[in-house]
Structure formats: C-alpha cells, structure tokens
Design a protein around this motif. Structure first.
Motif, PDB file in Angstrom:
ATOM      1  N   PRO A  63     -15.014 -25.858 -64.102  1.00 36.01           N
ATOM      2  CA  PRO A  63     -14.460 -24.634 -63.510  1.00 36.01           C
ATOM      3  C   PRO A  63     -15.537 -23.632 -63.115  1.00 36.01           C
ATOM      4  CG  PRO A  63     -14.062 -24.706 -65.881  1.00 36.01           C
ATOM      5  CD  PRO A  63     -14.675 -26.016 -65.522  1.00 36.01           C
ATOM      6  N   PRO A  64     -15.548 -23.195 -61.857  1.00 36.96           N
ATOM      7  CA  PRO A  64     -16.542 -22.191 -61.462  1.00 36.96           C
ATOM      8  C   PRO A  64     -16.127 -20.803 -61.955  1.00 36.96           C
ATOM      9  CG  PRO A  64     -15.519 -23.239 -59.539  1.00 36.96           C
ATOM     10  CD  PRO A  64     -14.705 -23.611 -60.734  1.00 36.96           C
ATOM     11  N   PHE A  65     -17.112 -19.979 -62.160  1.00 37.98           N
ATOM     12  CA  PHE A  65     -16.849 -18.572 -62.469  1.00 37.98           C
ATOM     13  C   PHE A  65     -16.450 -17.871 -61.168  1.00 37.98           C
ATOM     14  CE2 PHE A  65     -18.738 -14.237 -62.554  1.00 37.98           C
ATOM     15  CZ  PHE A  65     -17.998 -13.689 -63.597  1.00 37.98           C
ATOM     16  N   LEU A  66     -17.178 -18.196 -60.100  1.00 38.55           N
ATOM     17  CA  LEU A  66     -16.962 -17.531 -58.810  1.00 38.55           C
ATOM     18  C   LEU A  66     -17.001 -18.554 -57.682  1.00 38.55           C
ATOM     19  CD1 LEU A  66     -16.913 -14.925 -56.991  1.00 38.55           C
ATOM     20  CD2 LEU A  66     -19.394 -14.831 -57.267  1.00 38.55           C
ATOM     21  N   VAL A  67     -15.969 -18.521 -56.836  1.00 41.17           N
ATOM     22  CA  VAL A  67     -15.933 -19.369 -55.637  1.00 41.17           C
ATOM     23  C   VAL A  67     -16.172 -18.469 -54.430  1.00 41.17           C
ATOM     24  CG1 VAL A  67     -14.533 -20.908 -54.206  1.00 41.17           C
ATOM     25  CG2 VAL A  67     -14.234 -20.919 -56.691  1.00 41.17           C
ATOM     26  N   LEU A  68     -17.227 -18.757 -53.672  1.00 36.25           N
ATOM     27  CA  LEU A  68     -17.486 -18.004 -52.449  1.00 36.25           C
ATOM     28  C   LEU A  68     -16.885 -18.786 -51.287  1.00 36.25           C
ATOM     29  CD1 LEU A  68     -21.280 -17.236 -53.024  1.00 36.25           C
ATOM     30  CD2 LEU A  68     -19.388 -15.689 -53.459  1.00 36.25           C
ATOM     31  N   LEU A  69     -15.930 -18.184 -50.592  1.00 30.87           N
ATOM     32  CA  LEU A  69     -15.319 -18.824 -49.431  1.00 30.87           C
ATOM     33  C   LEU A  69     -15.888 -18.153 -48.189  1.00 30.87           C
ATOM     34  CD1 LEU A  69     -11.597 -18.960 -50.618  1.00 30.87           C
ATOM     35  CD2 LEU A  69     -13.274 -20.825 -50.657  1.00 30.87           C
ATOM     36  N   VAL A  70     -16.593 -18.923 -47.378  1.00 33.34           N
ATOM     37  CA  VAL A  70     -17.329 -18.367 -46.248  1.00 33.34           C
ATOM     38  C   VAL A  70     -16.686 -18.838 -44.943  1.00 33.34           C
ATOM     39  CG1 VAL A  70     -19.609 -18.122 -45.210  1.00 33.34           C
ATOM     40  CG2 VAL A  70     -19.405 -18.587 -47.666  1.00 33.34           C
ATOM     41  N   THR A  71     -16.126 -17.910 -44.171  1.00 37.81           N
ATOM     42  CA  THR A  71     -15.544 -18.313 -42.897  1.00 37.81           C
ATOM     43  C   THR A  71     -16.663 -18.680 -41.935  1.00 37.81           C
ATOM     44  OG1 THR A  71     -15.440 -16.003 -42.227  1.00 37.81           O
ATOM     45  CG2 THR A  71     -13.431 -16.957 -43.098  1.00 37.81           C
ATOM     46  N   SER A  72     -16.458 -19.785 -41.221  1.00 34.87           N
ATOM     47  CA  SER A  72     -17.490 -20.288 -40.328  1.00 34.87           C
ATOM     48  C   SER A  72     -16.790 -21.095 -39.237  1.00 34.87           C
ATOM     49  CB  SER A  72     -18.437 -21.163 -41.153  1.00 34.87           C
ATOM     50  OG  SER A  72     -19.429 -21.731 -40.362  1.00 34.87           O
ATOM     51  N   SER A  73     -17.452 -21.287 -38.098  1.00 39.17           N
ATOM     52  CA  SER A  73     -16.862 -22.070 -37.008  1.00 39.17           C
ATOM     53  C   SER A  73     -17.618 -23.374 -36.862  1.00 39.17           C
ATOM     54  CB  SER A  73     -16.952 -21.297 -35.702  1.00 39.17           C
ATOM     55  OG  SER A  73     -16.320 -20.063 -35.858  1.00 39.17           O
ATOM     56  N   PRO A  74     -16.987 -24.415 -36.290  1.00 35.62           N
ATOM     57  CA  PRO A  74     -17.648 -25.718 -36.185  1.00 35.62           C
ATOM     58  C   PRO A  74     -19.069 -25.644 -35.595  1.00 35.62           C
ATOM     59  CG  PRO A  74     -15.361 -25.954 -35.606  1.00 35.62           C
ATOM     60  CD  PRO A  74     -15.589 -24.481 -35.842  1.00 35.62           C
ATOM     61  N   GLY A  75     -19.267 -24.821 -34.571  1.00 37.66           N
ATOM     62  CA  GLY A  75     -20.579 -24.777 -33.922  1.00 37.66           C
ATOM     63  C   GLY A  75     -21.665 -24.048 -34.707  1.00 37.66           C
ATOM     64  N   GLN A  76     -21.308 -23.363 -35.796  1.00 34.12           N
ATOM     65  CA  GLN A  76     -22.305 -22.552 -36.513  1.00 34.12           C
ATOM     66  C   GLN A  76     -23.030 -23.340 -37.604  1.00 34.12           C
ATOM     67  OE1 GLN A  76     -19.607 -19.447 -37.849  1.00 34.12           O
ATOM     68  NE2 GLN A  76     -20.445 -18.036 -36.332  1.00 34.12           N
ATOM     69  N   ASN A  77     -23.462 -24.548 -37.304  1.00 29.63           N
ATOM     70  CA  ASN A  77     -24.084 -25.347 -38.382  1.00 29.63           C
ATOM     71  C   ASN A  77     -25.426 -24.792 -38.836  1.00 29.63           C
ATOM     72  OD1 ASN A  77     -24.524 -26.170 -35.769  1.00 29.63           O
ATOM     73  ND2 ASN A  77     -25.107 -28.251 -36.354  1.00 29.63           N
ATOM     74  N   GLU A  78     -26.141 -24.124 -37.942  1.00 34.31           N
ATOM     75  CA  GLU A  78     -27.424 -23.539 -38.353  1.00 34.31           C
ATOM     76  C   GLU A  78     -27.185 -22.451 -39.410  1.00 34.31           C
ATOM     77  OE1 GLU A  78     -29.371 -21.033 -35.528  1.00 34.31           O
ATOM     78  OE2 GLU A  78     -31.117 -20.789 -36.839  1.00 34.31           O
ATOM     79  N   ALA A  79     -26.205 -21.590 -39.146  1.00 34.04           N
ATOM     80  CA  ALA A  79     -25.894 -20.517 -40.089  1.00 34.04           C
ATOM     81  C   ALA A  79     -25.460 -21.097 -41.441  1.00 34.04           C
ATOM     82  CB  ALA A  79     -24.801 -19.621 -39.519  1.00 34.04           C
ATOM     83  N   ARG A  80     -24.698 -22.190 -41.412  1.00 35.35           N
ATOM     84  CA  ARG A  80     -24.267 -22.807 -42.677  1.00 35.35           C
ATOM     85  C   ARG A  80     -25.466 -23.382 -43.437  1.00 35.35           C
ATOM     86  NH1 ARG A  80     -20.027 -24.262 -39.402  1.00 35.35           N
ATOM     87  NH2 ARG A  80     -20.715 -26.384 -38.961  1.00 35.35           N
ATOM     88  N   MET A  81     -26.393 -24.021 -42.699  1.00 31.25           N
ATOM     89  CA  MET A  81     -27.580 -24.581 -43.357  1.00 31.25           C
ATOM     90  C   MET A  81     -28.363 -23.487 -44.072  1.00 31.25           C
ATOM     91  SD  MET A  81     -27.486 -27.730 -43.275  1.00 31.25           S
ATOM     92  CE  MET A  81     -28.938 -27.854 -44.296  1.00 31.25           C
ATOM     93  N   VAL A  82     -28.466 -22.344 -43.421  1.00 32.45           N
ATOM     94  CA  VAL A  82     -29.227 -21.240 -44.002  1.00 32.45           C
ATOM     95  C   VAL A  82     -28.527 -20.691 -45.247  1.00 32.45           C
ATOM     96  CG1 VAL A  82     -29.832 -18.830 -43.527  1.00 32.45           C
ATOM     97  CG2 VAL A  82     -30.510 -20.614 -41.924  1.00 32.45           C
TER      98      VAL A  82
END
Ligand SMILES: *[C@@H]1O[C@H](CO)[C@@H](O)[C@H](O)[C@H]1NC(C)=O
Ligand SMILES: *[C@@H]1O[C@H](CO)[C@@H](O)[C@H](O)[C@H]1NC(C)=O
Ligand SMILES: *[C@@H]1O[C@H](CO)[C@@H](O)[C@H](O)[C@H]1NC(C)=O
Ligand SMILES: *[C@@H]1O[C@H](CO)[C@@H](O)[C@H](O)[C@H]1NC(C)=O
Length: 318
Positions: A63-82
C-alpha cells in the motif's frame, strides 16, 4: 503622412479595437463554439468503460502512502520521462511509499497509441481508458484516476492530482501531510473560494450559461495540484453520478465536495501551492509543494540542484 491618411488609419485602429472588445465580451451568442459534451458521457465512460492500461502495482500487498496521479497526453512522452527521472520516481520518503502514475486518454494517431502501449509495458505506470484525449475531456481523465483509486488502491492513504508541467516537492508534501495528522475528509491545495465563470467567448475557460447556469463557482482547489485523503476518492466516485457533468475538472470536483459537505483546508499557514508559477530559488523551493509552468528541462535542472531537499540549510528566509 497626409492628414487624410492619418485619419483613415486612426479610424481603422479604433474600429478594430471596438470589434475586438465586442468579440471578447460576447456573452450568449456563441456561433464558433463546438457542441457541448453530453452529460451522459461521464457515467458511460467512467463507470462502464474498461481500463486499457493499468499500472503495475498490487496495493493490498504494497500500500502506498501517497499516489500521485499526473494528467498527461499521449504525445507528451518527453515530459513523462522527465517526471519519471525526477519527483515521480518511485521512492520512500521518511519510510513512506510514494508512487506516480500517468492518466491518459486515447488518440486517433495509431503510432502514438502503439507507443503508449509499449511505454505502459515498459514502465508499468500508465492508467488509460478509451476516451478521446482532449482538453475538454479532462473531467473524464480525473474521474478515471479517482475510479482507479476506488477500485484498485483504496489501501493508499493520500492521493494527489497534478500535471506534467508542475514541479512537486514530494518531501515537503509528505512532511506536511504527516504534520497535519489527518487521514479522512481532507482536501487541500490552492484554494479558490470565490471564482466566477468566464463568460468571454474566446477564452480557453469560456463557460456558457447552458453548461453552468450559476453565477459563482463552488469552492475548489486549482487543478494544477490538489491533495486528498483516499476516503474522499471513494466518496467523490460515489457521488459523481448525481453531479451534472462540467468540463472544468477542478470545478467539477468542487461541486462533488459541496454535495459531500467536505470543506477545503489549507495545508499550511503559508502559501505552498503555486498555480501561477514561482521563480526558481533553491531555498524557496524547499518550502513549497507545487510550482506550475515548469518545462521539462527545468524539472531536470531543479531536481539536480536538489530542490525540495528539506534538509538544506537555508539561513536567510528565501
Ligand atoms: C494482491 O495481493 C493480495 C495479497 O497478497 C492477493 O490476495 C491478491 O490476489 C493480489 N491481487 C492481484 C490482482 O494479484
Ligand atoms: C471526449 O471523449 C469522448 C469519447 O471518446 C468523445 O466522444 C468526445 O468527443 C470527447 N470530447 C470532446 C470535447 O472532444
Ligand atoms: C494525531 O491524531 C491522533 C488522533 O486524532 C492523536 O491521538 C495523535 O496524538 C496525533 N499525533 C500527533 C503527532 O499529533
Ligand atoms: C454512496 O452514495 C449513496 C447515496 O448516494 C450512499 O447511500 C452510500 O452510503 C454512499 N457510499 C459510500 C461508500 O460513500
């Protein structure tokens, strides 16, 4: 320039200025606007649609203490990698487990869709359902995240909803949540208590009277980053069916909270959420939770300068 020419240009400028002001303030006549979402789409997609991608976690086992849910779009893979390389990297903070997952819709671009599936298999951190990934479907995206918590991770303690262009100081956030010592009915972030719907037709946030007849919004927290105890996720999920659909996700959550009689609270007596951005300074960033408008290269830069290191010795206040 002759006087005649001058008069002519002056007249044209004034005419365009008037036209511009008129257009910006058009209230009801909205000939360029797209047809609005039907209210039913929310229930159909969030309640019945199956998950196309699920993250690689068994919350009852870890069980996590905190779940971070990050809205992102399919084309934003660079931002997700970072984000994966910086604040979103799975880790323990003072012994508390923090996990980060991305919320995505689908795209008509087949190549992008294929690469999202591959990315999900590789990193196991994507939550995706079948709805078109467009700005006006952000409410569906947020509700998908809330449904995921309700169905798959009720064992977590807190949830944060944020975005890829936000810097999140997970260390200070964890410290403040522990200090707050509250595990139920907590909802916090950057509080917006008296916001009004924008009735200017050409604004990105234009709201027609057909979509939202009220003259004020309910209290809500800026969608750039809000945090709540996990019980609130289940309650929002439960009540959302009886709340009329609204495209601005943060306001929609506010409408749910009003029905649930859950009040917004400050996380700290000083401002820690910065939806309008904040100039970077190492010491300043040790005492913030979010900063909006952060580009991928800035995420890396701030992180590598050890921003968020709450043990940094900051003598001068900022
Ligand atoms: C998750 O872990 C629990 C406890 O170990 C187990 O009972 C359950 O079947 C697991 N769930 C899945 C989906 O693997
Ligand atoms: C939201 O997603 C649904 C399902 O894919 C789609 O029918 C709808 O057109 C999308 N909304 C907008 C505003 O594009
Ligand atoms: C946290 O709250 C509980 C009850 O609400 C209380 O018993 C406990 O002492 C509190 N802990 C701290 C560190 O304040
Ligand atoms: C869900 O909502 C219904 C009424 O809308 C209520 O009776 C029920 O207790 C709620 N369940 C939870 C888990 O909040």
């Amino acid at each position: 320039m002759t006087l005649k020419k001058f008069r002519m240009s002056f007249f044209l400028i004034v005419a365009f200025a008037c036209l511009y002001l008129f257009m910006m303030n058009l209230i009801e006549i909205c000939i360029f606007c797209q047809k609005r979402n039907e209210a039913t789409s929310l229930t159909i997609i969030t309640k019945n649609g199956t998950f196309l991608q699920l993250p690689d976690i068994n919350c009852s086992r870890t069980p996590p203490f905190l779940v971070l849910l990050v809205t992102s779009s399919p084309g934003q893979n660079e931002a997700r990698m970072v984000v994966r390389q910086t604040w979103g990297k799975q880790r323990l903070v003072t012994g508390k487990r923090i996990v980060t997952y991305f919320l995505l819709g689908t795209t008509e671009n087949q190549n992008e869709q294929t690469s999202v599936t591959a990315e999900s298999q590789k990193y196991g951190d994507i939550i995706q359902k079948d709805f078109l990934d467009v700005y006006y479907n952000l409410t569906l995206k947020t509700m998908m995240g809330i449904q995921w918590v309700y169905k798959f991770c009720p064992q977590s303690r807190f949830v944060m909803k944020t975005d890829t262009d936000v810097f999140v100081n997970i260390f200070y956030l964890t410290e403040l949540l522990l200090r707050k010592n509250r595990t139920t009915r907590l909802f916090t972030g950057f509080l917006k208590m008296n916001e009004l719907p924008i009735r200017r037709v050409f604004s990105k946030w234009y709201v027609g009277k057909d979509e939202y007849p009220g003259s004020t919004f309910p209290p809500f927290c800026s969608g750039t980053g809000y945090v709540f105890s996990t019980d609130v996720a289940s309650q929002i999920y439960n009540i959302s069916e009886s709340v009329p659909f609204f495209k601005l996700e943060d306001v929609f959550i506010g409408l749910c909270l009003v029905k649930l009689k859950i009040n917004l609270e400050e996380l700290h007596s000083e401002q820690t959420f910065f939806p309008d951005g904040l100039e970077f300074s190492l010491c300043r960033f040790t005492k913030i939770v979010t900063c909006h408008y952060v580009k991928p290269h800035e995420q890396l830069l701030y992180w590598h300068k050890k921003a968020g290191n709450i043990h940094l010795d900051c003598k001068q206040k900022y």
